[in-house]
Design an enzyme around this catalytic site. Structure first.
Site, PDB file in Angstrom:
ATOM      1  N   SER A 204       6.003   7.241  11.203  1.00 55.68           N
ATOM      2  CA  SER A 204       4.790   6.526  10.809  1.00 55.68           C
ATOM      3  C   SER A 204       3.722   7.544  10.455  1.00 55.68           C
ATOM      4  CB  SER A 204       4.286   5.645  11.961  1.00 55.68           C
ATOM      5  OG  SER A 204       3.845   6.463  13.042  1.00 55.68           O
ATOM      6  N   CYS A 205       2.618   7.076   9.898  1.00 58.89           N
ATOM      7  CA  CYS A 205       1.522   7.990   9.583  1.00 58.89           C
ATOM      8  C   CYS A 205       1.018   8.682  10.844  1.00 58.89           C
ATOM      9  CB  CYS A 205       0.392   7.249   8.876  1.00 58.89           C
ATOM     10  SG  CYS A 205      -0.265   5.808   9.765  1.00 58.89           S
TER      11      CYS A 205
ATOM     12  N   ARG B 298      -8.363  -1.007  15.119  1.00 61.34           N
ATOM     13  CA  ARG B 298      -8.622  -1.063  13.683  1.00 61.34           C
ATOM     14  C   ARG B 298     -10.133  -1.121  13.463  1.00 61.34           C
ATOM     15  NH1 ARG B 298      -4.070  -3.893  11.428  1.00 61.34           N
ATOM     16  NH2 ARG B 298      -2.206  -2.945  12.350  1.00 61.34           N
TER      17      ARG B 298
ATOM     18  N   ASN C  57      -3.925   7.747   6.098  1.00 64.93           N
ATOM     19  CA  ASN C  57      -2.767   6.963   6.535  1.00 64.93           C
ATOM     20  C   ASN C  57      -1.927   6.432   5.376  1.00 64.93           C
ATOM     21  OD1 ASN C  57      -5.549   5.481   7.124  1.00 64.93           O
ATOM     22  ND2 ASN C  57      -4.184   3.950   6.214  1.00 64.93           N
TER      23      ASN C  57
ATOM     24  N   SER D 194      10.024   3.581   5.486  1.00 62.67           N
ATOM     25  CA  SER D 194       8.639   4.056   5.495  1.00 62.67           C
ATOM     26  C   SER D 194       7.924   3.662   6.782  1.00 62.67           C
ATOM     27  CB  SER D 194       7.867   3.478   4.300  1.00 62.67           C
ATOM     28  OG  SER D 194       7.605   2.096   4.502  1.00 62.67           O
TER      29      SER D 194
ATOM     30  N   THR E  73       0.407  -0.962  19.732  1.00 67.04           N
ATOM     31  CA  THR E  73       0.995   0.199  19.063  1.00 67.04           C
ATOM     32  C   THR E  73       2.230   0.666  19.821  1.00 67.04           C
ATOM     33  OG1 THR E  73       0.629   2.478  18.332  1.00 67.04           O
ATOM     34  CG2 THR E  73      -0.497   1.807  20.340  1.00 67.04           C
TER      35      THR E  73
ATOM     36  N   ARG F 293       0.814  -1.211   0.000  1.00 65.95           N
ATOM     37  CA  ARG F 293       0.000   0.000   0.000  1.00 65.95           C
ATOM     38  C   ARG F 293       0.854   1.271   0.000  1.00 65.95           C
ATOM     39  NH1 ARG F 293      -3.629  -0.192  -2.663  1.00 65.95           N
ATOM     40  NH2 ARG F 293      -4.319   1.789  -1.803  1.00 65.95           N
ATOM     41  N   ILE F 294       1.920   1.303   0.820  1.00 69.87           N
ATOM     42  CA  ILE F 294       2.737   2.512   0.860  1.00 69.87           C
ATOM     43  C   ILE F 294       3.611   2.621  -0.391  1.00 69.87           C
ATOM     44  CG2 ILE F 294       4.538   3.771   2.107  1.00 69.87           C
ATOM     45  CD1 ILE F 294       1.737   3.848   3.393  1.00 69.87           C
TER      46      ILE F 294
END
Length: 338
Positions: A154-155, A237, A319, A123, A214, A12-13
């Site tokens: 991170s985002c 989530r 994100n 990333s 986290t 995704r990134i």
């Protein structure tokens, strides 16, 4: 002349980073010459051309069996499992954008440099022994020409750290608790399945709100050492595919009001952090921020202050797209330091 960039990991990134290079004005300075991804080139091409979250790629996308072809550019697609086997010297790679998420240590990163790349940018949060962790809009001045391995955080750290920095300067943060309400990710199954590390991640991403671990509080400690030990963090989530929300609770030393807190953040969003931090008082839902390139957008309608010294904030962030743009800001700024 553009810098030569390779993307290691095309999830995704990695896909968002490639797309942002072509859509957001980075193409003149950052030339993608290679993508390393274990999947086959037909799948890489298909997932570039079509994206459920971000829509169709706006430029022609094809392949010739070896290269991904985008608007006249040929990008070599590699299938290397070992970092030490990359042809980065042969391809004269200035920077590896490490988007695989499969490692965060300096030793493995160094293998990319040993293979000929000049620099590597993570990333994701990396181990403490990297040269720097950079949050663009907060500490990019720490970038230096002699650094070789850097992380873009991170985002969630890109969203929250500039906000905490502002409020700590103005109001003095005593302690805080954060809850990241995050869209589903690809380490979750669509239906219940096995997971070797977390029983919660055996459950269907589309049917439940799922708490996960986290390290955001550790990221805050590292980036804002004056606040070390003052934060705890939770992460859940939720069944959406993109755009997340940070719920931030702060205990501050100076008495304040919701109006004052919003004014501090609004002035920063319209001034020194313009384009990085947003501020809104419209009635929004998460989908409104899909493909928003800012690190975070404070929802001023949700700001609350209890007893003068307990602040509650909500801040939206894409994100994927927001973080991909910040990663490229770091890459471009770093490569231009002589």
């Amino acid at each position: 002349m553009a810098f030569r960039v390779a993307i290691n990991g095309y999830g995704r990134i990695g896909q968002s980073v490639l797309r942002a290079i072509y859509e957001c004005g980075y193409r003149d300075q950052l030339q993608v010459v290679a993508i390393n991804e274990l999947s086959d080139i037909e799948t890489v091409t298909y997932l570039t051309r079509y994206d459920t979250t971000h829509g169709r790629f706006p430029l022609p996308v094809a392949h010739n069996g070896r290269d991904l072809l985008i608007d006249g550019d040929a990008i070599r697609v590699l299938n290397q499992a070992e970092a030490g086997s990359m042809p980065w010297q042969e391809m004269d790679v200035d920077l590896v954008l490490e988007c695989s998420g499969s490692f965060s240590d300096r030793l493995t990163a160094q293998k990319h440099l040993d293979s000929g790349a000049r620099r590597l940018l993570f990333s994701q949060p990396a181990e403490a022994d990297v040269d720097a962790t950079i949050i663009y809009g907060f500490n990019q001045q720490l970038l230096a020409a002699d650094q070789t391995i850097v992380a873009a955080g991170s985002c969630s750290t890109n969203c929250i750290v500039p906000i905490l920095n502002l409020l700590h300067r103005e109001l003095g943060i005593i302690s805080g608790v954060t809850t990241t309400i995050h869209s589903a990710m690809n380490d979750q199954p669509v239906i219940d399945s096995y997971n070797q590390t977390d029983l919660r991640l055996t459950r269907s991403a589309m049917q439940s709100i799922i708490p996960v671990n986290t390290g955001l509080n550790r990221g805050i400690d590292r980036l804002l050492p004056e606040l070390a030990g003052r934060f705890e963090s939770l992460h859940v989530r939720v069944p959406t595919i993109n755009v997340s929300l940070l719920d931030i609770s702060l205990n501050v030393s100076e008495s304040t009001s919701a109006a004052q807190v919003n004014e501090i953040l609004r002035i920063a969003a319209e001034g020194p952090l313009r384009g990085l931090l947003g501020y809104t008082e419209e009635a929004h839902a998460s989908i409104d921020f899909n493909r928003d390139a800012r690190s975070g957008i404070v929802d001023g309608t949700q700001t609350r202050v209890s007893g003068g010294k307990m602040i509650k904030l909500m801040c939206w962030f894409d994100n994927e797209w927001g973080f991909a743009n910040r990663m490229l800001d770091v890459a471009q700024g770093w490569l231009n330091i002589k």
